[in-house]
Design an enzyme around this catalytic site. Structure first.
Site, mmCIF file in Angstrom:
data_model
loop_
_atom_site.group_PDB
_atom_site.id
_atom_site.type_symbol
_atom_site.label_atom_id
_atom_site.label_comp_id
_atom_site.label_asym_id
_atom_site.label_seq_id
_atom_site.Cartn_x
_atom_site.Cartn_y
_atom_site.Cartn_z
ATOM 1 N N ASP A 108 14.395 -3.878 -21.593
ATOM 2 C CA ASP A 108 13.980 -2.220 -21.381
ATOM 3 C C ASP A 108 13.438 -1.481 -22.756
ATOM 4 O O ASP A 108 13.438 -2.118 -23.686
ATOM 5 C CB ASP A 108 15.382 -1.599 -20.877
ATOM 6 C CG ASP A 108 14.767 -0.749 -19.809
ATOM 7 O OD1 ASP A 108 13.642 -0.303 -19.792
ATOM 8 O OD2 ASP A 108 15.693 -0.374 -19.013
ATOM 9 N N ASP A 139 10.869 3.351 -11.732
ATOM 10 C CA ASP A 139 12.046 2.679 -11.085
ATOM 11 C C ASP A 139 12.149 3.171 -9.596
ATOM 12 O O ASP A 139 11.744 4.045 -9.111
ATOM 13 C CB ASP A 139 13.257 3.224 -11.586
ATOM 14 C CG ASP A 139 13.589 2.913 -13.075
ATOM 15 O OD1 ASP A 139 12.726 2.321 -13.604
ATOM 16 O OD2 ASP A 139 14.779 3.213 -13.469
HETATM 17 C C1 GLA Z 1 15.755 1.626 -16.659
HETATM 18 C C2 GLA Z 1 14.992 0.467 -15.996
HETATM 19 C C3 GLA Z 1 16.050 0.139 -14.570
HETATM 20 C C4 GLA Z 1 17.331 -0.123 -15.327
HETATM 21 C C5 GLA Z 1 18.097 1.028 -15.883
HETATM 22 C C6 GLA Z 1 19.147 0.684 -16.736
HETATM 23 O O1 GLA Z 1 15.561 3.104 -15.871
HETATM 24 O O2 GLA Z 1 13.800 0.885 -15.616
HETATM 25 O O3 GLA Z 1 15.438 -0.877 -13.829
HETATM 26 O O4 GLA Z 1 17.403 -1.317 -15.997
HETATM 27 O O5 GLA Z 1 16.885 1.650 -17.029
HETATM 28 O O6 GLA Z 1 19.790 1.771 -17.361
#
Ligand code: GLA
Length: 410
Positions: free
Chosen positions: A155, A216
């Site tokens: 990430d 997301d």
């Molecule tokens: C980000 C990512 C998500 C998830 C969260 C975890 O928002 O885009 O897919 O992995 O972090 O904290």
């Protein structure tokens, strides 16, 4: 002279990921969308992020047909870590929730015939605040390899936007250096695109097996349609970078959870298949209703997604508020076959009847086609200029395949 030339050519190409993985879009299960950062195992022992949760899901994937259908990765997302690194500077799991350690969990997942994935973050902290990989890339790559990790979601929280591209490339080198083939899922476009920075998609293609492009996903239909809108608006810029070994990733499937109706669930599955998107489920496999399970396990849709050509489908046109997406697929014996998705943005209550010809959709390389309906079995032969009648339910989908009927005598 030739060897000198080769050295120059390779040096100028720089690092390129060549792990031979993800020749079709990755498939699997990941905990984030359904279980988030639920770490209170006293209150929610069956749902908290713990080795028990992942072992149970691994059992379900192996026993209930998911692995057989192609969902072969079980991936841990954020919130598995302890608050600090160990004395040697290595990441370590939360010892209460993962008392056996990550290697033991990875062994368990492998014993079920599945591949094992894990999450970390390129920045100073993960998005949920656990230790980041910044300054520890090489150690973390080696730790993951030692644990038998097959897939890394890296990430991009708590990182400088300018630092992301070189940093992810560097991590790719360290992963390669371990000698263990590890699917590399990157996130740097998901941090750059919303800020109006255009990521370097050539570098992405050369560095990562898949990459999150945009926001997301959350558990609503409007999230699905917003993602589709972004992908269609940007398709001319990004679609060409998807292909065997490297994929655009519109985020997880939310099918079987709380937010999508049955028709909307078929629609997400169909459109993710057409976009050649990774199919990463995030649902409680212990309680999923059979009708949603059947969508996830639909072999015909999966076949479209996993088509060996690996072409990302595109929105071709919108007719009467129905978006029509097409994706060239095999067989292609002189003229391509297609998957065709009709996605309704209509809410007027009845299954709307759309009259359309294949030629109108750019499907005109053969005179005649065999049309099959994927969710509602039907087969017909039509010429490219013949009107086909499609009935699409509100916020639902019709998914067809069109296969050329070639005159073998010619
Ligand atoms: C980000 C990512 C998500 C998830 C969260 C975890 O928002 O885009 O897919 O992995 O972090 O904290």
């Amino acid at each position: 002279m030739l060897s000198l030339l080769l050295i120059v050519v390779f040096a100028s190409r720089g690092f390129a990921l060549d792990n031979g993985l993800a020749l079709t879009p990755p498939m699997g299960w990941m905990h984030w969308q359904r279980f988030r950062c639920l770490i209170d195992c006293d209150a929610y022992p069956d749902e908290c992020i713990s080795e028990n949760l992942f072992k149970t899901m691994a059992d379900k994937m192996a026993e209930e047909g998911y692995l057989g259908a192609g969902y072969d990765h079980l991936i841990i997302d954020d919130c598995w870590m302890g608050e600090h690194r160990d004395a040697q500077g290595r990441l370590q799991p939360n010892s209460t929730r993962f008392p056996s350690g990550i290697k033991a969990l990875s062994d368990y997942v492998h014993s079920k015939g599945l591949k094992f994935g894990i999450y970390s973050d390129y920045g100073t902290k993960t998005c949920a605040g656990y230790p980041g990989s910044h300054g520890h890339l090489e150690t973390d790559a080696q730790t993951f390899a030692d644990w038998g990790v097959d897939y890394l979601k890296l990430d991009g929280c708590y990182a400088d936007l300018d630092d992301l591209e070189p940093g992810y490339i560097q991590m790719g080198k360290y992963l390669n250096q371990t000698g263990r083939p590890i699917v590399y899922s990157c996130s740097w476009p998901a941090y750059q695109e919303p800020k109006g920075i255009k990521p370097n998609y050539t570098a992405l293609r050369d560095t990562c097996n898949l990459w999150r492009n945009w926001d997301d996903i959350d558990d609503t239909w409007s999230n699905v349609t917003n993602i589709l809108k972004w992908f269609s608006e940007n398709q001319d810029r990004i679609a060409e970078f998807s292909g065997p070994g490297h994929w655009n990733d519109p985020d997880m499937l939310i099918i079987g959870n709380f937010g999508l109706s049955y028709e909307q669930s078929k629609a997400q599955m169909a459109l993710w298949a057409i976009m050649a998107a990774p199919l990463i489920m995030s649902v409680d496999l212990r309680t999923i209703e059979p009708k949603f399970r059947d969508i996830l396990l639909n072999r015909e849709v999966i076949k479209i997604n996993q088509d060996a050509l690996g072409i990302q489908g595109r929105l071709i046109t919108t007719i009467k508020k129905i978006d029509v997406w097409t994706k060239p697929i095999l067989p292609n014996e002189g003229a391509p076959s297609y998957a065709v998705g009709f996605l309704s943005n209509r809410v007027d209550g009845y299954p709307y009847r759309l009259n359309v010809t294949l030629a109108q959709l750019g499907i005109n390389q053969a005179e005649k086609y065999k049309i099959q309906d994927v969710f509602d079995p039907m087969t017909r032969e039509v010429s490219q200029n013949e009107t086909i009648f499609v009935r699409v339910k509100p916020t639902g989908v019709v998914l067809l395949t069109a296969t050329p009927i070639l005159d073998k005598q010619k």
